[in-house]
Design a protein around this motif. Structure first.
Motif, PDB file in Angstrom:
ATOM      1  N   GLY A   1       2.585  -5.289 -10.714  1.00 38.38           N
ATOM      2  CA  GLY A   1       3.892  -5.860 -10.420  1.00 38.38           C
ATOM      3  C   GLY A   1       4.904  -4.789 -10.060  1.00 38.38           C
ATOM      4  O   GLY A   1       4.582  -3.826  -9.346  1.00 38.38           O
ATOM      5  N   PHE A   2       6.135  -4.945 -10.603  1.00 37.99           N
ATOM      6  CA  PHE A   2       7.210  -4.003 -10.335  1.00 37.99           C
ATOM      7  C   PHE A   2       7.874  -3.610 -11.654  1.00 37.99           C
ATOM      8  O   PHE A   2       8.162  -4.469 -12.496  1.00 37.99           O
ATOM      9  CB  PHE A   2       8.251  -4.613  -9.393  1.00 37.99           C
ATOM     10  CG  PHE A   2       7.746  -4.808  -7.993  1.00 37.99           C
ATOM     11  CD1 PHE A   2       7.912  -3.818  -7.039  1.00 37.99           C
ATOM     12  CD2 PHE A   2       7.077  -5.979  -7.635  1.00 37.99           C
ATOM     13  CE1 PHE A   2       7.438  -3.995  -5.742  1.00 37.99           C
ATOM     14  CE2 PHE A   2       6.607  -6.155  -6.347  1.00 37.99           C
ATOM     15  CZ  PHE A   2       6.779  -5.164  -5.393  1.00 37.99           C
TER      16      PHE A   2
ATOM     17  N   GLU B   1       6.104   4.230  -6.191  1.00 35.18           N
ATOM     18  CA  GLU B   1       4.978   3.549  -6.832  1.00 35.18           C
ATOM     19  C   GLU B   1       4.455   4.385  -7.989  1.00 35.18           C
ATOM     20  O   GLU B   1       4.418   5.620  -7.916  1.00 35.18           O
ATOM     21  CB  GLU B   1       3.851   3.304  -5.820  1.00 35.18           C
ATOM     22  CG  GLU B   1       2.653   2.581  -6.408  1.00 35.18           C
ATOM     23  CD  GLU B   1       1.558   2.335  -5.382  1.00 35.18           C
ATOM     24  OE1 GLU B   1       0.685   1.491  -5.642  1.00 35.18           O
ATOM     25  OE2 GLU B   1       1.583   2.990  -4.324  1.00 35.18           O
ATOM     26  N   SER B   2       4.045   3.693  -9.058  1.00 38.83           N
ATOM     27  CA  SER B   2       3.347   4.340 -10.165  1.00 38.83           C
ATOM     28  C   SER B   2       1.959   3.709 -10.238  1.00 38.83           C
ATOM     29  O   SER B   2       1.812   2.531 -10.578  1.00 38.83           O
ATOM     30  CB  SER B   2       4.096   4.138 -11.490  1.00 38.83           C
ATOM     31  OG  SER B   2       3.499   4.879 -12.528  1.00 38.83           O
ATOM     32  N   ALA B   3       0.942   4.496  -9.868  1.00 39.78           N
ATOM     33  CA  ALA B   3      -0.432   4.003  -9.872  1.00 39.78           C
ATOM     34  C   ALA B   3      -1.199   4.635 -11.017  1.00 39.78           C
ATOM     35  O   ALA B   3      -0.800   5.670 -11.574  1.00 39.78           O
ATOM     36  CB  ALA B   3      -1.098   4.325  -8.532  1.00 39.78           C
ATOM     37  N   ALA B   4      -2.307   4.001 -11.388  1.00 43.97           N
ATOM     38  CA  ALA B   4      -3.148   4.558 -12.445  1.00 43.97           C
ATOM     39  C   ALA B   4      -3.663   5.919 -12.008  1.00 43.97           C
ATOM     40  O   ALA B   4      -4.279   6.062 -10.957  1.00 43.97           O
ATOM     41  CB  ALA B   4      -4.316   3.618 -12.736  1.00 43.97           C
TER      42      ALA B   4
ATOM     43  N   GLN C   1      17.084  -0.466  -9.047  1.00 41.84           N
ATOM     44  CA  GLN C   1      15.908   0.084  -8.385  1.00 41.84           C
ATOM     45  C   GLN C   1      14.644  -0.441  -9.059  1.00 41.84           C
ATOM     46  O   GLN C   1      14.666  -0.910 -10.197  1.00 41.84           O
ATOM     47  CB  GLN C   1      15.925   1.623  -8.461  1.00 41.84           C
ATOM     48  CG  GLN C   1      17.094   2.256  -7.714  1.00 41.84           C
ATOM     49  CD  GLN C   1      17.088   3.770  -7.852  1.00 41.84           C
ATOM     50  OE1 GLN C   1      16.584   4.331  -8.827  1.00 41.84           O
ATOM     51  NE2 GLN C   1      17.657   4.438  -6.852  1.00 41.84           N
ATOM     52  N   ALA C   2      13.513  -0.326  -8.338  1.00 39.67           N
ATOM     53  CA  ALA C   2      12.220  -0.750  -8.884  1.00 39.67           C
ATOM     54  C   ALA C   2      11.121   0.099  -8.270  1.00 39.67           C
ATOM     55  O   ALA C   2      11.302   0.695  -7.195  1.00 39.67           O
ATOM     56  CB  ALA C   2      11.969  -2.229  -8.596  1.00 39.67           C
ATOM     57  N   VAL C   3      10.001   0.170  -8.963  1.00 39.47           N
ATOM     58  CA  VAL C   3       8.813   0.839  -8.422  1.00 39.47           C
ATOM     59  C   VAL C   3       7.633  -0.128  -8.494  1.00 39.47           C
ATOM     60  O   VAL C   3       7.522  -0.938  -9.424  1.00 39.47           O
ATOM     61  CB  VAL C   3       8.463   2.129  -9.189  1.00 39.47           C
ATOM     62  CG1 VAL C   3       9.519   3.196  -8.972  1.00 39.47           C
ATOM     63  CG2 VAL C   3       8.267   1.855 -10.663  1.00 39.47           C
ATOM     64  N   ARG C   4       6.778  -0.071  -7.472  1.00 40.73           N
ATOM     65  CA  ARG C   4       5.520  -0.781  -7.591  1.00 40.73           C
ATOM     66  C   ARG C   4       4.726  -0.161  -8.735  1.00 40.73           C
ATOM     67  O   ARG C   4       4.719   1.057  -8.902  1.00 40.73           O
ATOM     68  CB  ARG C   4       4.718  -0.685  -6.297  1.00 40.73           C
ATOM     69  CG  ARG C   4       5.331  -1.450  -5.137  1.00 40.73           C
ATOM     70  CD  ARG C   4       4.370  -1.442  -3.946  1.00 40.73           C
ATOM     71  NE  ARG C   4       4.940  -2.191  -2.826  1.00 40.73           N
ATOM     72  CZ  ARG C   4       5.747  -1.678  -1.909  1.00 40.73           C
ATOM     73  NH1 ARG C   4       6.113  -0.407  -1.997  1.00 40.73           N
ATOM     74  NH2 ARG C   4       6.224  -2.436  -0.939  1.00 40.73           N
ATOM     75  N   ILE C   5       4.009  -0.991  -9.480  1.00 43.74           N
ATOM     76  CA  ILE C   5       3.255  -0.456 -10.615  1.00 43.74           C
ATOM     77  C   ILE C   5       1.953  -1.224 -10.779  1.00 43.74           C
ATOM     78  O   ILE C   5       1.894  -2.441 -10.575  1.00 43.74           O
ATOM     79  CB  ILE C   5       4.102  -0.494 -11.912  1.00 43.74           C
ATOM     80  CG1 ILE C   5       3.492   0.409 -12.967  1.00 43.74           C
ATOM     81  CG2 ILE C   5       4.298  -1.911 -12.442  1.00 43.74           C
ATOM     82  CD1 ILE C   5       4.457   0.789 -14.085  1.00 43.74           C
ATOM     83  N   ASN C   6       0.902  -0.499 -11.104  1.00 45.64           N
ATOM     84  CA  ASN C   6      -0.420  -1.084 -11.282  1.00 45.64           C
ATOM     85  C   ASN C   6      -0.770  -1.175 -12.761  1.00 45.64           C
ATOM     86  O   ASN C   6      -0.244  -0.444 -13.588  1.00 45.64           O
ATOM     87  CB  ASN C   6      -1.487  -0.240 -10.564  1.00 45.64           C
ATOM     88  CG  ASN C   6      -1.170   0.002  -9.105  1.00 45.64           C
ATOM     89  OD1 ASN C   6      -1.174   1.130  -8.637  1.00 45.64           O
ATOM     90  ND2 ASN C   6      -0.886  -1.065  -8.375  1.00 45.64           N
ATOM     91  N   THR C   7      -1.690  -2.066 -13.063  1.00 44.57           N
ATOM     92  CA  THR C   7      -2.167  -2.183 -14.445  1.00 44.57           C
ATOM     93  C   THR C   7      -2.723  -0.845 -14.915  1.00 44.57           C
ATOM     94  O   THR C   7      -3.548  -0.222 -14.247  1.00 44.57           O
ATOM     95  CB  THR C   7      -3.275  -3.251 -14.547  1.00 44.57           C
ATOM     96  OG1 THR C   7      -2.762  -4.500 -14.081  1.00 44.57           O
ATOM     97  CG2 THR C   7      -3.760  -3.400 -15.974  1.00 44.57           C
ATOM     98  N   GLY C   8      -2.240  -0.390 -16.070  1.00 45.38           N
ATOM     99  CA  GLY C   8      -2.689   0.878 -16.629  1.00 45.38           C
ATOM    100  C   GLY C   8      -1.886   2.076 -16.188  1.00 45.38           C
ATOM    101  O   GLY C   8      -2.072   3.180 -16.712  1.00 45.38           O
ATOM    102  N   ALA C   9      -0.988   1.905 -15.204  1.00 46.78           N
ATOM    103  CA  ALA C   9      -0.179   3.029 -14.730  1.00 46.78           C
ATOM    104  C   ALA C   9       0.919   3.360 -15.729  1.00 46.78           C
ATOM    105  O   ALA C   9       1.436   2.499 -16.441  1.00 46.78           O
ATOM    106  CB  ALA C   9       0.428   2.694 -13.378  1.00 46.78           C
ATOM    107  N   MET C  10       1.310   4.637 -15.768  1.00 46.50           N
ATOM    108  CA  MET C  10       2.348   5.091 -16.697  1.00 46.50           C
ATOM    109  C   MET C  10       3.703   4.493 -16.317  1.00 46.50           C
ATOM    110  O   MET C  10       4.049   4.393 -15.139  1.00 46.50           O
ATOM    111  CB  MET C  10       2.430   6.615 -16.680  1.00 46.50           C
ATOM    112  CG  MET C  10       3.464   7.193 -17.633  1.00 46.50           C
ATOM    113  SD  MET C  10       3.516   9.007 -17.599  1.00 46.50           S
ATOM    114  CE  MET C  10       1.996   9.387 -18.474  1.00 46.50           C
TER     115      MET C  10
END
Length: 407
Positions: free
Chosen positions: A53-54, A73-76, A88-97
């Motif tokens: 999500g975000f 974006e914050s990815a795993a 503001q917002a960042v894209r974020i993946n499951t498990g990402a910091m």
């Protein structure tokens, strides 16, 4: 003859000392921990997203249709290095910091994107879908207890916190000596006066199931010289002989053991099956002489040797037991205490119930393949229908057995 309880007491007096060794976690499946394991780090190691999500900073004024500028974006495995400010917002993946400044994750399905912005289609709750560092356990917490038998999930946990080496109890080694000139292996040609050996494969499998290591198997004819040589050169910390333990002209195990330096601790128990059970010691090496009948051998193994193997691995000397009600009367009409094989069944509404196995002969393997436990009845003792009694289980059965379920 000794009673069953006295025989158990003498075996417990001769339990070998534990030996502890360090091994790699990858090699530890089925072994028993010799110490508590404390977590070297917290779990989770860092605060992360539970959903795709975000990530954004929650504000009391948020509502459906609120838009946030997407700044990264914050990815795993590849976290966002900056700080997320209000609006503001960042894209974020499951498990990402979770980046600095983010306190809420909005699920992907509750947003839409337009012109570099993410627009809320459903109002989130503050703090939702965030996994906080240490919420499972903190560094220093005991995560596995001493005497745990290590399973696949235990190994996963140890690897997850970066533990590569652990202290475990060294498994006991066992030699199997099957005596009998009448025995042949399965697959060999068989004469009319011969039988196929079932004890060797049965005991080897039972030892492995109990956590022991079979270091040698030998078939020994009913010959005094060869019996003594086999016993004298046996390698295991525990030596299990089958057959040759009674009083016939061709029974050489007891005498050969004594000639090989074993001190007799007991011979013959007031029980059925398994009356001629023999137990001896030579220094740190223990020897059991089991009857040759496969059911007698199995019952003696289950009641005396299996808990001994467990004790070498740091477990209490005991048996997995449950209380069960008899469906029909079960009686011992004999003159000795009897290990009556029973069929143990679980009913969700009633709990455990038992019925006596149809076959009880010590030469009938179907008396154990058609049962999953046993009860011990004194001479002339009867368990009436509906009466509860203690059942010794061959294994842990349908549900797990804790150390408190041993007696």
């Amino acid at each position: 003859m000794l009673s069953i309880n006295d025989a158990v007491a003498r075996i417990k007096e001769n339990i070998p000392a534990h030996t502890i060794e360090k091994i790699r976690v990858n090699d530890s499946l089925g072994r028993y921990l010799a110490e508590d394991i404390t977590a070297p780090e917290a779990s989770p190691r860092y605060t992360s997203s539970a959903m795709d999500g975000f990530g954004l900073r929650f504000d009391a004024g948020l509502g459906e249709g609120t838009a946030f500028e997407i700044i990264g974006e914050s990815a795993a495995g590849s976290s966002f290095a900056g700080e997320v400010l209000p609006g503001q917002a960042v894209r974020i993946n499951t498990g990402a910091m979770i980046p600095k400044g983010v306190d809420t994750v909005v699920r992907m399905e509750n947003t839409r994107e337009e012109n570099g912005k993410v627009i809320l289609s459903k109002l989130p709750k503050k703090g939702q879908d965030i996994r906080h560092a240490g919420e499972e356990f903190a560094a220093g917490k005991v995560i596995l207890s001493q005497k745990t038998k290590l399973s696949a999930t235990h190994l996963a946990l140890l690897n997850a916190v970066g533990i590569e080496e652990i202290a475990v109890y060294k498994p006991c080694t066992v030699s199997i000596l099957v005596t009998g000139s009448e025995l042949v292996s399965s697959g060999e040609s068989i004469a009319p006066d011969q039988i196929r050996d079932s004890n060797m494969i049965m005991l080897a499998a039972a030892i492995t199931e109990a956590g022991g290591v079979v270091v040698e198997t030998r078939r020994v004819p009913d010959n005094e010289k060869q019996t003594r040589k086999a016993i004298d050169t046996s390698k295991g910390g525990i030596v299990i002989c089958t057959g040759g333990i009674s009083v016939g002209r061709h029974d050489h195990v007891r005498a050969s053991a004594k000639e090989s330096g074993f001190d007799e601790i007991f011979w013959r128990i007031k029980q059925k099956p398994g009356k001629p059970l023999f137990f001896a010691r030579r220094g740190g090496q223990l020897l059991f002489g089991l009857p040759g009948n496969p059911v007698s051998a199995f019952m003696c193994f289950i009641h005396y040797i299996k808990p001994l193997i467990g004790a070498v691995h740091g477990l209490p000397f005991g048996w997995p037991v449950v209380s069960a009600k008899a469906v029909a009367p079960i009686q011992n009409n004999g003159k000795r205490p009897t290990m009556v094989r029973v069929c143990l069944d679980w009913q969700d509404a009633e709990g455990y119930s038992i019925t006596g196995a149809e076959k009880q002969g010590s030469h009938m393997l179907t008396s154990v393949t058609g049962s999953n436990g046993y009860i011990i009845l004194e001479p002339e003792e009867e368990i009436k229908a509906g009466e509860s009694t203690t059942v010794y289980r061959y294994d842990s059965g349908r549900d797990s057995i804790s150390l408190s379920d041993f007696r």
